[in-house]
Design a protein around this motif. Structure first.
Motif, mmCIF file in Angstrom:
data_model
loop_
_atom_site.group_PDB
_atom_site.id
_atom_site.type_symbol
_atom_site.label_atom_id
_atom_site.label_comp_id
_atom_site.label_asym_id
_atom_site.label_seq_id
_atom_site.Cartn_x
_atom_site.Cartn_y
_atom_site.Cartn_z
ATOM 1 N N THR A 94 122.028 53.100 86.966
ATOM 2 C CA THR A 94 121.628 51.577 87.348
ATOM 3 C C THR A 94 120.560 51.760 88.283
ATOM 4 O O THR A 94 120.758 52.231 89.409
ATOM 5 C CB THR A 94 122.744 50.883 87.626
ATOM 6 O OG1 THR A 94 123.864 51.051 86.945
ATOM 7 C CG2 THR A 94 122.517 49.414 87.972
ATOM 8 N N SER A 95 119.545 50.909 88.186
ATOM 9 C CA SER A 95 118.472 50.761 89.298
ATOM 10 C C SER A 95 119.030 49.922 90.391
ATOM 11 O O SER A 95 119.748 48.992 90.198
ATOM 12 C CB SER A 95 117.225 50.104 88.575
ATOM 13 O OG SER A 95 117.311 48.833 88.104
ATOM 14 N N GLY A 96 118.225 49.970 91.449
ATOM 15 C CA GLY A 96 118.602 48.892 92.684
ATOM 16 C C GLY A 96 117.389 47.904 92.661
ATOM 17 O O GLY A 96 117.236 47.249 93.551
ATOM 18 N N GLY A 97 116.714 47.857 91.593
ATOM 19 C CA GLY A 97 115.690 46.927 91.260
ATOM 20 C C GLY A 97 114.662 47.226 90.125
ATOM 21 O O GLY A 97 114.789 46.858 88.891
ATOM 22 N N THR A 98 113.737 48.078 90.644
ATOM 23 C CA THR A 98 112.690 48.447 89.406
ATOM 24 C C THR A 98 113.155 49.831 89.224
ATOM 25 O O THR A 98 113.718 50.665 89.939
ATOM 26 C CB THR A 98 111.368 48.535 90.323
ATOM 27 O OG1 THR A 98 110.890 47.508 90.722
ATOM 28 C CG2 THR A 98 110.310 49.054 89.191
ATOM 29 N N ASN A 99 113.317 49.856 87.620
ATOM 30 C CA ASN A 99 113.906 50.998 87.102
ATOM 31 C C ASN A 99 113.158 52.329 87.142
ATOM 32 O O ASN A 99 111.854 52.209 87.354
ATOM 33 C CB ASN A 99 114.222 50.968 85.659
ATOM 34 C CG ASN A 99 115.322 49.944 85.439
ATOM 35 O OD1 ASN A 99 114.819 48.839 85.966
ATOM 36 N ND2 ASN A 99 116.196 50.050 84.885
ATOM 37 N N MET A 100 113.920 53.680 87.362
ATOM 38 C CA MET A 100 112.936 54.788 87.517
ATOM 39 C C MET A 100 112.355 55.051 86.190
ATOM 40 O O MET A 100 112.905 54.646 85.314
ATOM 41 C CB MET A 100 114.257 55.724 87.823
ATOM 42 C CG MET A 100 113.796 57.310 87.974
ATOM 43 S SD MET A 100 115.013 58.422 88.563
ATOM 44 C CE MET A 100 116.130 58.410 87.413
ATOM 45 N N GLU A 101 111.496 55.905 86.014
ATOM 46 C CA GLU A 101 110.592 56.242 84.870
ATOM 47 C C GLU A 101 110.969 57.585 84.459
ATOM 48 O O GLU A 101 110.703 58.331 85.400
ATOM 49 C CB GLU A 101 109.378 55.829 85.118
ATOM 50 C CG GLU A 101 108.921 54.211 85.033
ATOM 51 C CD GLU A 101 107.308 54.102 85.128
ATOM 52 O OE1 GLU A 101 106.482 54.998 84.878
ATOM 53 O OE2 GLU A 101 106.723 52.797 85.703
ATOM 54 N N VAL A 102 111.197 57.708 83.099
ATOM 55 C CA VAL A 102 111.244 59.071 82.646
ATOM 56 C C VAL A 102 110.253 59.097 81.464
ATOM 57 O O VAL A 102 110.415 58.457 80.531
ATOM 58 C CB VAL A 102 112.650 59.508 82.287
ATOM 59 C CG1 VAL A 102 113.511 59.434 83.572
ATOM 60 C CG2 VAL A 102 113.267 58.416 81.442
ATOM 61 N N GLY A 103 109.347 60.100 81.263
ATOM 62 C CA GLY A 103 108.421 60.096 80.255
ATOM 63 C C GLY A 103 107.680 59.020 80.009
ATOM 64 O O GLY A 103 107.239 58.723 78.984
ATOM 65 N N SER B 286 108.511 55.750 80.572
ATOM 66 C CA SER B 286 108.930 54.560 80.114
ATOM 67 C C SER B 286 110.391 54.283 81.166
ATOM 68 O O SER B 286 110.853 55.248 81.887
ATOM 69 C CB SER B 286 109.760 54.706 78.682
ATOM 70 O OG SER B 286 108.908 54.888 77.874
ATOM 71 N N SER B 287 110.351 53.069 81.360
ATOM 72 C CA SER B 287 111.649 52.877 82.362
ATOM 73 C C SER B 287 113.092 53.243 81.793
ATOM 74 O O SER B 287 113.514 53.107 80.630
ATOM 75 C CB SER B 287 111.616 51.175 82.463
ATOM 76 O OG SER B 287 110.606 50.845 83.058
#
Length: 173
Positions: free
Chosen positions: A65-74, A76-77
């Protein structure tokens, strides 16, 4: 002396626990959520670092779960509530994540291309259990799902016995 007998009867009922007419609900506390500061997520080597030893094995399932803006992998969020699987890097504080169990076991990590701008959280699955009752007492508790990423022994709660008496069985006299 009737009151003393009544008190003893109540005390006996509280101590023997033999009042279950059906198996009680067993509740196991959820594992502790890991909150990872953005600075602890590396896009250079695709690792996530925790301050204390993580003690996770390859294949440990976590929910992101993000704390706001999602982590990006490859590029994409990574969506909130996405299951990811740990790849143990051999470090006690750093690990990588994979998109599924097969990739984790193969060592195929997700490429972290963006860290978001807030802390990210990861939590393991909650364990589940069922009880068996015989003669009004709990005779066993079976863990049906072991959960994942417990960092300490969880609290386990056994539901108190319940008994419903139909109004037709109550004598007001």
């Amino acid at each position: 002396s009737g009151l003393v007998g009544s008190e003893m009867c109540i005390r006996d009922r509280n101590e023997d626990g033999a009042r279950y007419v059906q198996a009680p609900t067993i509740t196991i506390a959820a594992p502790t959520t890991r909150t990872i500061a953005t600075a602890k997520v590396s896009t250079t080597d695709d690792t996530i670092t925790v301050d204390a030893g993580h003690n996770m094995r390859t294949g440990t399932k976590l929910t992101y779960t993000s704390g706001g803006t999602n982590m990006e992998v490859g590029g994409s969020s990574l969506a909130d509530s996405t299951a990811v699987f740990v790849i143990n890097t051999g470090s006690t504080t750093a690990f990588k994540i994979a998109s599924n169990l097969a990739n984790a076991l193969a060592g195929t990590a997700l490429s972290i291309t963006g860290t978001g701008n807030n802390a990210q959280t990861f939590v393991g699955d909650t364990a589940t259990a069922t009880a068996t009752v015989s003669g009004g007492v709990v005779t066993g508790i079976t863990v049906s799902a072991v959960g994942s990423d417990y960092q300490a022994a969880p609290a386990v709660t056994v539901e108190v016995p319940k008994m419903t008496i139909p109004t037709s069985a109550v004598n007001a006299g």
